[in-house]
Write a protein that holds these residues in place. Structure first.
Motif, PDB file in Angstrom:
ATOM      1  N   THR A   1      -2.333   5.440  -9.207  1.00 40.66           N
ATOM      2  CA  THR A   1      -2.246   4.545  -7.645  1.00 40.66           C
ATOM      3  C   THR A   1      -1.119   3.598  -7.349  1.00 40.66           C
ATOM      4  OG1 THR A   1      -4.145   2.714  -8.121  1.00 40.66           O
ATOM      5  CG2 THR A   1      -4.723   4.342  -7.425  1.00 40.66           C
ATOM      6  N   ASP A   2      -0.964   2.984  -8.438  1.00 41.16           N
ATOM      7  CA  ASP A   2       0.168   2.031  -8.269  1.00 41.16           C
ATOM      8  C   ASP A   2       1.873   3.098  -8.358  1.00 41.16           C
ATOM      9  OD1 ASP A   2       2.057   0.496  -8.151  1.00 41.16           O
ATOM     10  OD2 ASP A   2       0.734  -1.118  -9.564  1.00 41.16           O
TER      11      ASP A   2
ATOM     12  N   ASN B   1       4.453   1.424  -9.344  1.00 42.91           N
ATOM     13  CA  ASN B   1       4.749   0.883 -10.571  1.00 42.91           C
ATOM     14  C   ASN B   1       4.833   2.108 -11.758  1.00 42.91           C
ATOM     15  OD1 ASN B   1       6.842  -1.110  -9.966  1.00 42.91           O
ATOM     16  ND2 ASN B   1       5.275  -1.575  -8.602  1.00 42.91           N
ATOM     17  N   GLU B   2       3.702   2.914 -12.085  1.00 40.45           N
ATOM     18  CA  GLU B   2       3.501   3.576 -13.584  1.00 40.45           C
ATOM     19  C   GLU B   2       3.802   4.533 -13.321  1.00 40.45           C
ATOM     20  OE1 GLU B   2      -0.831   3.355 -12.567  1.00 40.45           O
ATOM     21  OE2 GLU B   2      -1.352   1.073 -12.845  1.00 40.45           O
TER      22      GLU B   2
ATOM     23  N   GLN C   1       0.803  -0.843  -0.127  1.00 34.74           N
ATOM     24  CA  GLN C   1       0.106   0.105   0.017  1.00 34.74           C
ATOM     25  C   GLN C   1       0.844   1.341  -0.078  1.00 34.74           C
ATOM     26  OE1 GLN C   1      -2.565  -0.307   2.974  1.00 34.74           O
ATOM     27  NE2 GLN C   1      -4.455  -0.972   1.832  1.00 34.74           N
ATOM     28  N   THR C   2       0.137   2.271  -0.438  1.00 36.19           N
ATOM     29  CA  THR C   2       1.597   2.798  -1.274  1.00 36.19           C
ATOM     30  C   THR C   2       1.512   4.324   0.012  1.00 36.19           C
ATOM     31  OG1 THR C   2       0.555   3.840  -3.455  1.00 36.19           O
ATOM     32  CG2 THR C   2       1.415   5.211  -2.500  1.00 36.19           C
TER      33      THR C   2
ATOM     34  N   ILE D   1       9.927  -2.208  -6.032  1.00 38.24           N
ATOM     35  CA  ILE D   1       8.489  -1.327  -7.002  1.00 38.24           C
ATOM     36  C   ILE D   1      10.148  -0.378  -7.821  1.00 38.24           C
ATOM     37  CG2 ILE D   1       7.724   1.343  -6.925  1.00 38.24           C
ATOM     38  CD1 ILE D   1       6.895   0.337  -4.290  1.00 38.24           C
TER      39      ILE D   1
END
Length: 299
Positions: free
Chosen positions: A47-48, A50-51, A4-5, A94
């Motif tokens: 929200t990710d 990694n994006e 979770q961020t 990440i």
């Protein structure tokens, strides 16, 4: 790996506070920088972590420029977020390439502001009276100029950190690195008067070991020191805008102009890198040039 961020962020802040042992102010800056970036991602619908790719990183930094932030501030924010992603990569794998590819903006060629010796003399001479507040303020100014310490270092000094016999003070610097800094007879006299006649009256039954206290007897804060310095400037009728680092800059500039070697000044200031100290050579050279141009008959 699932993450979770918000958890990654909280773990990162704990990491810089506990493992990296950064100062409270530095930790707060890192936390604000990361929170601002995460808020940006939320607006962009990401929200990710990694994006996050290079274009998103560039878009964020472009927004910082559009806000008119100084290059040094933007550079710090890039470092904060790059460090955050590096931590996230090591802990949760990440992708951290976005900010690794981002270049820091070139530093602005802006020389530190400092006081000329006559201006400081005017500031010191503006003190009159021996009331508890004046004695405290005078001792504070004398110690700042005598040592070149940062305001955060000044407010953290304890009574037991002063060695009157050797004329030195133990200072807790950035990264909680300790160093000893000498001070001269003017600062010694001012400190003696403050500790003997002023501090006991200011304490008002309070019990703590901080050297400088406010009018309520509590430890003096960085903000309190800034307010005191501003009031000093108004009393001395000096129209230069003051900020605490100006006294630190003056300390270094005057030492180098007087013939002190660079390594000694670096040690006194608590700089990790000599390059941080070398900026003051530009000031002294500029001062020499101005003096020459204003005094030489054929300049």
């Amino acid at each position: 790996m699932v993450y979770q961020t918000s958890v990654v962020r909280d773990e990162y802040i704990s990491y810089v506070r506990l493992e990296k042992n950064y100062s409270a102010n530095t930790v707060l800056e890192y936390e604000n920088d990361v929170n601002e970036f995460l808020a940006f991602l939320q607006i962009e619908g990401i929200t990710d972590l990694n994006e996050v790719t290079y274009p998103e990183a560039r878009l964020y930094v472009t927004g910082l420029y559009d806000k008119g932030l100084a290059r040094a501030t933007i550079s710090r924010k890039i470092s904060s977020i790059r460090s955050f992603f590096k931590f996230a990569n090591s802990r949760y794998s990440i992708n951290d390439s976005a900010f690794r590819l981002l270049h820091h903006p070139k530093k602005e060629e802006r020389l530190p502001a400092f006081f000329y010796e006559k201006e400081l003399e005017q500031l010191f001479n503006s003190f009159e009276g021996d009331d508890k507040k004046s004695l405290r303020d005078y001792a504070l100014l004398e110690l700042l100029y005598a040592t070149g310490i940062r305001v955060s270092e000044l407010t953290s000094i304890r009574m037991q950190d002063i060695d009157d016999y050797l004329g030195i003070v133990l200072v807790m610097g950035k990264g909680r690195k300790e160093r000893y800094v000498p001070f001269g007879s003017f600062a010694q006299t001012a400190l003696d008067a403050y500790r003997e006649k002023s501090r006991p009256l200011l304490m008002k039954q309070k019990e703590h070991d901080r050297l400088f206290v406010n009018l309520r007897g509590d430890p003096l804060t960085d903000r309190g020191v800034r307010h005191i310095l501003t009031m000093m400037m108004e009393r001395a009728a000096l129209h230069t805008k003051i900020y605490p680092h100006m006294i630190r800059h003056s300390f270094a500039t005057h030492l180098l102009a007087g013939g002190a070697d660079m390594r000694t000044v670096q040690e006194l200031l608590g700089h990790s890198h000599l390059s941080s100290t070398q900026v003051y050579t530009h000031i002294t050279k500029e001062h020499l040039r101005n003096t020459y141009m204003n005094t030489h008959p054929r300049a």
